[in-house]
Every structure is written in C-alpha cells, then in structure tokens.
Design a protein around this motif. Structure first.
Motif, short mmCIF file in Angstrom:
data_model
loop_
_atom_site.label_atom_id
_atom_site.label_comp_id
_atom_site.label_asym_id
_atom_site.label_seq_id
_atom_site.Cartn_x
_atom_site.Cartn_y
_atom_site.Cartn_z
N ILE A 157 0.86 -1.19 0.00
CA ILE A 157 0.00 0.00 0.00
C ILE A 157 0.89 1.23 0.00
N LEU A 158 0.76 2.07 -1.02
CA LEU A 158 1.46 3.35 -1.02
C LEU A 158 0.58 4.32 -0.26
N GLY A 159 1.09 4.85 0.85
CA GLY A 159 0.22 5.55 1.78
C GLY A 159 0.52 7.01 2.00
N GLY A 160 0.27 7.43 3.23
CA GLY A 160 0.40 8.85 3.57
C GLY A 160 -0.95 9.53 3.65
N THR A 161 -2.01 8.73 3.69
CA THR A 161 -3.38 9.28 3.71
C THR A 161 -4.23 8.51 4.72
N SER A 204 3.73 1.71 2.79
CA SER A 204 4.91 2.50 2.42
C SER A 204 4.63 3.99 2.60
N LEU A 205 5.52 4.67 3.31
CA LEU A 205 5.40 6.12 3.52
C LEU A 205 6.62 6.81 2.92
N ALA A 206 6.40 8.04 2.46
CA ALA A 206 7.50 8.79 1.84
C ALA A 206 8.51 9.25 2.89
N GLY A 207 8.04 9.50 4.10
CA GLY A 207 8.94 9.99 5.15
C GLY A 207 8.87 11.49 5.34
N ARG A 208 7.78 12.11 4.88
CA ARG A 208 7.65 13.57 5.03
C ARG A 208 7.33 13.97 6.46
N THR A 209 6.64 13.07 7.18
CA THR A 209 6.21 13.39 8.55
C THR A 209 7.17 12.74 9.53
N VAL A 220 9.73 3.17 5.13
CA VAL A 220 9.73 4.63 4.96
C VAL A 220 10.82 5.05 3.98
N GLY A 221 10.44 5.92 3.01
CA GLY A 221 11.43 6.47 2.08
C GLY A 221 11.11 6.10 0.65
N GLY A 222 11.67 6.89 -0.28
CA GLY A 222 11.42 6.66 -1.70
C GLY A 222 12.02 5.35 -2.18
N PHE A 223 11.58 4.92 -3.37
CA PHE A 223 12.06 3.66 -3.97
C PHE A 223 13.16 3.94 -5.00
N GLY A 224 13.29 5.19 -5.41
CA GLY A 224 14.22 5.50 -6.50
C GLY A 224 13.49 5.48 -7.84
N GLY A 225 12.38 6.20 -7.91
CA GLY A 225 11.64 6.32 -9.17
C GLY A 225 10.86 5.06 -9.51
N ALA A 226 10.26 5.08 -10.73
CA ALA A 226 9.42 3.95 -11.17
C ALA A 226 10.25 2.67 -11.27
N PRO A 250 -4.25 13.00 -3.31
CA PRO A 250 -4.56 13.48 -4.67
C PRO A 250 -3.49 14.42 -5.25
N PHE A 251 -2.70 15.08 -4.40
CA PHE A 251 -1.68 16.00 -4.93
C PHE A 251 -0.30 15.33 -5.05
N ALA A 252 -0.21 14.07 -4.71
CA ALA A 252 1.07 13.35 -4.85
C ALA A 252 1.09 12.71 -6.23
N ALA A 253 1.45 13.49 -7.25
CA ALA A 253 1.30 13.04 -8.64
C ALA A 253 2.46 12.16 -9.09
N GLN A 269 5.95 22.56 2.23
CA GLN A 269 6.77 22.83 1.04
C GLN A 269 6.08 23.86 0.14
N GLU A 270 4.76 23.73 0.05
CA GLU A 270 4.00 24.61 -0.85
C GLU A 270 3.92 26.03 -0.34
N ALA A 271 4.10 26.20 0.99
CA ALA A 271 3.99 27.54 1.57
C ALA A 271 5.04 28.48 0.98
N SER A 328 -6.53 26.76 -0.29
CA SER A 328 -6.65 25.33 -0.03
C SER A 328 -6.38 24.53 -1.29
N LYS A 329 -5.88 23.32 -1.10
CA LYS A 329 -5.85 22.37 -2.21
C LYS A 329 -7.21 21.69 -2.27
N ASN A 330 -7.62 21.24 -3.44
CA ASN A 330 -8.87 20.48 -3.49
C ASN A 330 -8.55 19.03 -3.13
P1 NAP Z 1 5.11 12.97 -4.84
O1 NAP Z 1 5.57 14.33 -5.22
O2 NAP Z 1 4.14 12.28 -5.70
O3 NAP Z 1 6.35 11.99 -4.69
C1 NAP Z 1 7.70 12.43 -4.63
C2 NAP Z 1 8.56 11.24 -4.30
O4 NAP Z 1 8.37 10.84 -2.94
C3 NAP Z 1 8.24 10.00 -5.12
O5 NAP Z 1 8.84 10.05 -6.38
C4 NAP Z 1 8.77 8.91 -4.21
O6 NAP Z 1 10.19 8.84 -4.28
C5 NAP Z 1 8.44 9.43 -2.84
N1 NAP Z 1 7.15 8.95 -2.34
C6 NAP Z 1 5.94 9.56 -2.37
N2 NAP Z 1 5.01 8.84 -1.76
C7 NAP Z 1 5.62 7.73 -1.31
C8 NAP Z 1 5.19 6.60 -0.57
N3 NAP Z 1 3.91 6.48 -0.16
N4 NAP Z 1 6.10 5.65 -0.28
C9 NAP Z 1 7.40 5.76 -0.67
N5 NAP Z 1 7.87 6.82 -1.37
C10 NAP Z 1 6.99 7.78 -1.69
O7 NAP Z 1 4.57 12.99 -3.34
P2 NAP Z 1 4.36 14.22 -2.32
O8 NAP Z 1 3.30 15.11 -2.85
O9 NAP Z 1 5.69 14.76 -1.93
O10 NAP Z 1 3.74 13.43 -1.09
C11 NAP Z 1 4.57 12.57 -0.31
C12 NAP Z 1 3.68 11.67 0.54
O11 NAP Z 1 2.87 12.46 1.39
C13 NAP Z 1 2.74 10.80 -0.29
O12 NAP Z 1 2.85 9.49 0.21
C14 NAP Z 1 1.37 11.36 -0.04
O13 NAP Z 1 0.39 10.35 0.01
C15 NAP Z 1 1.52 12.09 1.28
N6 NAP Z 1 0.73 13.33 1.33
C16 NAP Z 1 0.89 14.27 0.37
C17 NAP Z 1 0.13 15.43 0.42
C18 NAP Z 1 0.26 16.48 -0.64
O14 NAP Z 1 -0.49 17.46 -0.57
N7 NAP Z 1 1.12 16.32 -1.62
C19 NAP Z 1 -0.80 15.62 1.46
C20 NAP Z 1 -0.94 14.63 2.43
C21 NAP Z 1 -0.17 13.49 2.36
P3 NAP Z 1 10.94 7.82 -5.26
O15 NAP Z 1 10.75 8.34 -6.64
O16 NAP Z 1 12.34 7.84 -4.78
O17 NAP Z 1 10.29 6.48 -5.08
#
Ligand code: NAP
Length: 265
Positions: free
Chosen positions: A15-19, A40-45, A57-63, A84-87, A147-149, A205-207
């Motif tokens: 599960i790719l998460g963060g939500t 799987s979490l990106a590690g932002r929090t 926790v952490g990125g995979f290194g792209g697709a 929805p904003f993690a494209a 980051q967006e601020a 706000s983001k939608n």
């Molecule tokens: P993003 O721009 O789509 O992703 C940037 C990079 O972060 C990806 O290429 C990947 O690195 C890594 N990554 C993102 N989600 C990951 C996951 N679940 N597990 C492992 N690696 C992940 O994402 P983002 O907008 O920075 O958001 C990062 C995370 O925060 C996401 O998981 C998202 O669900 C959560 N989040 C985002 C927002 C938002 O507004 N953007 C709000 C709430 C929560 P690699 O290419 O190295 O794999």
C-alpha cells in the motif's frame, strides 16, 4: 530507505500511503494470516501515526526502483492510496506495476465540488494562488503543505496564518506570519472560530477532498470568505475506487459487491 520484508504467507500487498484511506485500509487488513501487507510512507512526517502492519519509509528511487522492489518482494497487488496531490508517486506506481506485471488499484478520493454559497476561485498552482491574492494586503489562511507555503514568499504584503503538520521553519520568509502546527481532522465550528479570531479574509486550499479537512471549506462558506482552490494535478487513468472499502472489495475481501471503478480525477 528502510526495508521491511514481507512475511512468506498469503497474498502480498503493498500500500502506497500517507493518507487516511491508506491507514484505514492497512488497519482493516492487519492481523490476517492469509495476507502479507506492507504500508509505504515517503517519510515527510517526522512522527507518523503507527499502523498495525509492517511499515517502510522512504522513496524507492523512481518507477524503476519501485518495479525492482515489487519484483524482489514478490508483491502480488499494488494499491496506490496516496494523496490526490502526490502526482509523481502515482505516475511511478502505474509505470512500475506495468513493468513488474502486477495488478494496480488506485484509491482516488473524490474532489470537493462547489455548493451554493461557496465563493471559490479556482487556480492551477500555489504560485497562481499567491499571484491571485492581489497587491492589497489581506489576511490569508494557508491550509497547505509546508513545502507549498514557499510559493507565498512572492507575496510578502499579506498577513499569513499558515497551518501545517510539520514545522514551517524558514520556508515562508514574510514579515507577517503566524505559523500553526496541527494535524486534522478539523471541524467546521473550530475552523470558523479560528478564522474569526484571526480576522481571516481569504483561504488558500488544495482540493484535497474528504471529510477530515472539509471543515475550513464549510466555515469559509458560512463566513462568506473566498477560497482560492488549487486544482488537482493529473494522475494516471488506472482502475480506481473512491475509498478503502472499495479496495477491500477489489482484494476480494469486502461484501462481494461488484468492484466499482471510477475514472481518475
Ligand atoms: P510525490 O511528489 O508524488 O512523490 C515524490 C517522491 O516521494 C516519489 O517520487 C517517491 O520517491 C516518494 N514517495 C511519495 N510517496 C511515497 C510513498 N507512499 N512511499 C514511498 N515513497 C513515496 O509525493 P508528495 O506530494 O511529496 O507526497 C509525499 C507523501 O505524502 C505521499 O505518500 C502522499 O500520500 C503524502 N501526502 C501528500 C500530500 C500532498 O499534498 N502532496 C498531502 C498529504 C499526504 P521515489 O521516486 O524515490 O520512489
């Protein structure tokens, strides 16, 4: 990157998460002997809420990196439950699943839609929102990621109330800034009280969709405050469901109703 090997039994699910949806799904699948689930979490929090499944926790290194992980861990099903904003990660998930030839499902939370009384101004990006605030100083409630601020540094004439989960640090170097650290959900009454107390004139706000952060949208409507609403980025058009329950059905674990598939939003 932390590596959490899946256990050897059952269907292997990543599960790719963060939500909230990803956490709800992980919780609902935890403890089943017929499944091996990794979240799987990106590690932002810095201190994410612990969930009862193995978490990496952490990125995979792209697709390509994600495709290698899917292969190496023998993942059977990939669920993209990202925000929805993690494209980028969603685009990577679609490419990696195709490369690794495994089934992918996306949880695509429906966007908010206008209702009577809403005073939304749709914009395409944070930069566009910052520019659209105008020259005249306004009291602005930023309910966006840290980051967006940074985009609002280009409009230092405004007074900002900026709320984020993680500390803003020096990402928004403007003379009038009140930074708030808080994690939702936020209800409408509390949001309205916060906006009144700070004399807020406009919300950015983001939608994001979903109930957890809708309180500010309802409060803005109630107070007749305009909302600069940032449109969602495009995500790949893959089989998708709106919520965690839809994902359970796709896994064959729900109430056995036909899986609903929606187009990406
Ligand atoms: P993003 O721009 O789509 O992703 C940037 C990079 O972060 C990806 O290429 C990947 O690195 C890594 N990554 C993102 N989600 C990951 C996951 N679940 N597990 C492992 N690696 C992940 O994402 P983002 O907008 O920075 O958001 C990062 C995370 O925060 C996401 O998981 C998202 O669900 C959560 N989040 C985002 C927002 C938002 O507004 N953007 C709000 C709430 C929560 P690699 O290419 O190295 O794999």
């Amino acid at each position: 990157m932390d590596k959490v090997p899946m256990t050897s039994t059952g269907m292997r699910i990543l599960i790719l998460g963060g939500t909230g949806e990803a956490s709800a799904l992980a919780r609902s699948l935890a403890g089943r002997p017929d499944l091996s689930v990794v979240l799987s979490l990106a590690g932002r929090t810095a201190a994410p809420k612990a969930e009862p499944v193995p978490t990496r926790v952490g990125g995979f290194g792209g697709a390509d990196g994600l495709a290698r992980y899917l292969d190496a861990e023998g993942v059977d099903r990939l669920i993209d439950a990202t925000h929805p904003f993690a494209a980028t990660i969603s685009a990577n998930a679609a490419r990696a699943a195709a490369q690794a030839k495994i089934s992918l499902l996306a949880i695509r939370r429906p966007a908010w839609t206008r209702v009577p009384g809403d005073r939304w101004i749709d914009v395409d990006s944070m930069e566009a929102a910052a520019a659209a605030l105008g020259r005249e100083a306004r009291r602005v409630f930023l309910t966006i990621g840290r980051q967006e601020a940074a985009a609002f540094a280009a409009a230092p004439q405004h007074r900002y109330l900026a709320r984020s989960v993680e500390p803003l640090g020096d990402l928004l170097p403007v003379p009038h800034l009140t930074a708030l650290e808080a994690r939702g959900p936020f209800d409408m009454e509390a949001e309205a009280a916060l906006m009144r107390a700070n004399g807020i004139e406009v919300v950015v706000s983001k939608n994001s969709g979903g109930a957890a952060t809708y309180g500010k949208i309802a409060a803005a409507r109630d107070l007749a405050i305009p909302v600069f609403m940032v449109r969602r980025p495009a995500k790949p058009d893959v089989p998708s469901v709106p919520d965690a329950e839809g994902a359970r059905r796709w896994l064959g674990l729900g109430d056995h109703a036909a899986p609903s598939t929606l187009r990406a939003v």
